[in-house]
Design an enzyme around this catalytic site. Sequence first.
Site, PDB file in Angstrom:
ATOM      1  N   SER A 146       0.882  -1.158   0.000  1.00  0.00           N
ATOM      2  CA  SER A 146       0.000   0.000   0.000  1.00  0.00           C
ATOM      3  C   SER A 146       0.922   1.211   0.000  1.00  0.00           C
ATOM      4  O   SER A 146       2.021   1.164   0.537  1.00  0.00           O
ATOM      5  CB  SER A 146      -0.923  -0.007   1.213  1.00  0.00           C
ATOM      6  OG  SER A 146      -0.164  -0.051   2.379  1.00  0.00           O
TER       7      SER A 146
ATOM      8  N   LYS B  42      -4.109   6.576 -11.197  1.00  0.00           N
ATOM      9  CA  LYS B  42      -4.480   5.718 -10.078  1.00  0.00           C
ATOM     10  C   LYS B  42      -5.947   5.353 -10.241  1.00  0.00           C
ATOM     11  O   LYS B  42      -6.836   6.149  -9.962  1.00  0.00           O
ATOM     12  CB  LYS B  42      -4.250   6.457  -8.756  1.00  0.00           C
ATOM     13  CG  LYS B  42      -4.479   5.584  -7.550  1.00  0.00           C
ATOM     14  CD  LYS B  42      -4.044   6.294  -6.286  1.00  0.00           C
ATOM     15  CE  LYS B  42      -4.205   5.402  -5.078  1.00  0.00           C
ATOM     16  NZ  LYS B  42      -5.590   4.973  -4.866  1.00  0.00           N
TER      17      LYS B  42
ATOM     18  N   LYS C  63       6.192   6.403  -9.344  1.00  0.00           N
ATOM     19  CA  LYS C  63       7.171   5.406  -8.898  1.00  0.00           C
ATOM     20  C   LYS C  63       8.548   5.743  -9.456  1.00  0.00           C
ATOM     21  O   LYS C  63       8.653   6.207 -10.596  1.00  0.00           O
ATOM     22  CB  LYS C  63       6.792   4.006  -9.409  1.00  0.00           C
ATOM     23  CG  LYS C  63       5.493   3.451  -8.857  1.00  0.00           C
ATOM     24  CD  LYS C  63       5.120   2.158  -9.578  1.00  0.00           C
ATOM     25  CE  LYS C  63       3.709   1.710  -9.197  1.00  0.00           C
ATOM     26  NZ  LYS C  63       3.080   0.897 -10.249  1.00  0.00           N
TER      27      LYS C  63
END
Length: 666
Positions: A81, A114, A290
Site C-alpha cells: 500500500s 491511479k 514510482k
Amino acid sequence: MKDPAAEIQTLREDLRRHEHLYYVLDQPEISDAEYDALMRRLQDLEAHHPELAAPDSPTQRVGGKPREGFVKVPHSGQMLSLDNALNEAELRDFDRRVRDLLAGEPYRYVTELKMDGLSMAAHYRNGQFVQAVTRGDGLVGEDVTENARTIRSLPLRVKTALEVFIEAFEVRGETVMNRRAFERLNAERDERGLSRFANPRNAAAGSLRLLEPQITASRRLDYYTYFLLADGRPAVASHWQSLEEMARMGFKVNPYRQICDGVEQVLAFCAEWEARREQLPYEIDGVVVKVDSVEQQRRLGFTAKAPRWAIAYKYPARQAVTTVEGIEVQVGRTGALTPVAHLKPVEVGGVTVARATLHNEDEIERLGLEIGDDVVIERSGDVIPKVVRVHAQGSYRKKFRMPAECPVCGGKIVREEGEAASRCINTNCSARLKESILHFASRHVMNIDGVGDALVDQLVDRGMVPSVADLYGLTVDALMALERMGKKSAGNIVRNIENSKKNRLPRVLTALGIRFVGERTAVFLAEAFGSMDAIAAASLEELQQAEEVGPKVAESVFQFFREPRNRELVERLRAAGLQFTYESTRPKYGPLKGMTFVLTGTLPNMSREDARRLIEVAGGKVSGSVSKKTNYVVAGEDAGSKLDKARELGIPVIGEDQLFDLIKVD
Ligand SMILES: [Zn+2]
C-alpha cells in the site's frame, strides 16, 4: 470433414485475438455478430468433444460452477500500500527524500493514473492463467480465480519472449468497473428494489468476490495491470519496461502513463489528468508516482508501512453547493425509514444530481440540516451523492421531522434505543413485505426470475402472498388472474419458484433477511454449523465461533430464531422443501498441513503475528517452543535462545523468503 481438434485450435486463437483487439486495445476488427458466431461455433464443437475442453478456452469466460466458499491464499510477497500525497507540497517532500537518499544520482519517475478499483494478483504458469487472488490485507487474499476468468481483458493465455517469465510469473493490477457498466448495474438494482452501490470501486469489489462467477461475467469488469513479478519480485530492471512488456504479452496496461525527468513533469502530469479525469470512461482518484529503476527502488527500500520509492498523489473530492428543497422518506425491507434529500439540480463532476441520501435522523442532526439550507454535496462515483455539511442556513428553514406514521401503511413508527434507524413496526406493512419478497427472489438470493416489482406489487396488494413462504403455494391459475399475465409466463414463474428449492443452505439463510447476514456471512455460518437447525439452536458464544461472526451479528442471528413469527416462517420453508442442511466443499488442507513452526526474532517484512496467520491459513501450526516435533524454525534478526535450541536439535532454520517459498501459490 475438418479435424475438430484443429478447428477448435484455430477458433480459439482467432477468438483470443479478437478478444484482445476488442477488450484490451478497443480496436475491434469484426462486428459483435461475427464474434458471437465464432464463439457459438466453438461452444458447439467443445460440447460435442468434451475431451478437447481447456480451461484457457475463450468459452470459459461465461463463468462456470458457483464457488462454494471463500478460500484464503497467501501472496507471493506482500501487496504494497502506498503513502499518499494530498497536495503539491507533499509531493515535493517525497521527491526531496528520494533525491537525498539517492545522494545526487540521476533518477526518473514513471507516472500512472491511479484507478479506483480492487487490487488483484493474477498468476500464470507456462503462459496459462491459473489463479487470481484479491489484495486482502496485503499478505493474505481471497481466491477469485473463477470470477477473474470472466474478465474479458484478463488474458487466459499469453506469450512472452523473456526467459524469466516462461515458466511462471505474476501480474498485479486493478479490477475496475467503468462508469457505463456501473450506471447500468445500479439502474438494474433500482428496478429490482436492491440497494445501489455507492461507487464503482465498491461495485467492482462486490462483483469480483461473488460466489457466482456467472454474475461476475455479467458485470463487465476490466483488469489493468501495473506490476510484473517473477518469484514475487520485479524481474525487469525498469518499471517502465515492465509496463511495456505486459502490454506486449497482451495485458491491458493503462496507456496514459509517462516517464518524468523530475518532479515538475510529475506535477504537470497530475494537473493535466485532474482536468481531464471526467473524460475517462472509468474513475481515477489520483496519480501513482514510482521511481523507475528497480535497483534504485531496492536501495530506497521501505518504511514501516510503505515503499520509499512510490507515492499516490490524491485528487481532492468532487463537491458542489446546492439547496435542499425537501426531504422525503422511503420504507425498506426491515421497515427502516431512509430520509432522502431533494436538491435543486446541480452539476457535480459532470453529472447533474437532484437527490442525496441522508441515511437517518442522526445524520440529519449531525449535519444540523434543515429544509431550505444550502449544503455541500460530494460525489464518489455514484450519481447519488452524499451531503457533506451545511454550507449556509436558508433564510426560510424548516426542521425535518420523522413521520409518526408509516407513509405507506400508516403503521406506527418506532425508534428503538441504540438504533440509528426509525422503523415501521407493522410486520404486515405492505412496503416491508414487498421489499422482503423482492429480496427473497433476487438473483443473489433465491434467484427466482420473473418475480420483480410489478408482480410483487400485485401479489401483495391482492393479499396473495402474505408471507414469503406463500410464494411456494402459487399456482399457474392463481397467477393468470393477474394483469398482463399469460399462461406461458405464469408457467415459467411457477417453474422458477419450484427450481429455487434447489438453492443451497447459504442462500436460504440469506433469503431469511436476518440483519447483518449477507451472502458471505451465510456461507460462514453454513460452514461452521452444517444445518439450519444447528444455527437456530446455537448459543451466542457458539455463533461467534463461525468465521467473521462477531457479537453484533451473533446477537442478530440469535434473536431472529427466538422470534415466534420467524420460527414459523422457517418451519413453513422447511415444509416447502427448501435445503436446510449443508455439506462443506471447502478444502481443509494447505501446503503446510501437518507441519509445526516456531517463530523467533524480527522478520524483515512482516510481524510475527502476520507470519503466524500466514502459516495457519496454509494449514500449518505455530508453536511457542522448539522441540523434536518442530519442522522449521523461522528466524529473523536478533533471534534468541530458540535458534540455539533449533541448532542443538538439528531443526532446519529458515528465513521469511523460504517461508514464502514453502507456501508458494501454484
Ligand atoms: Zn409501514
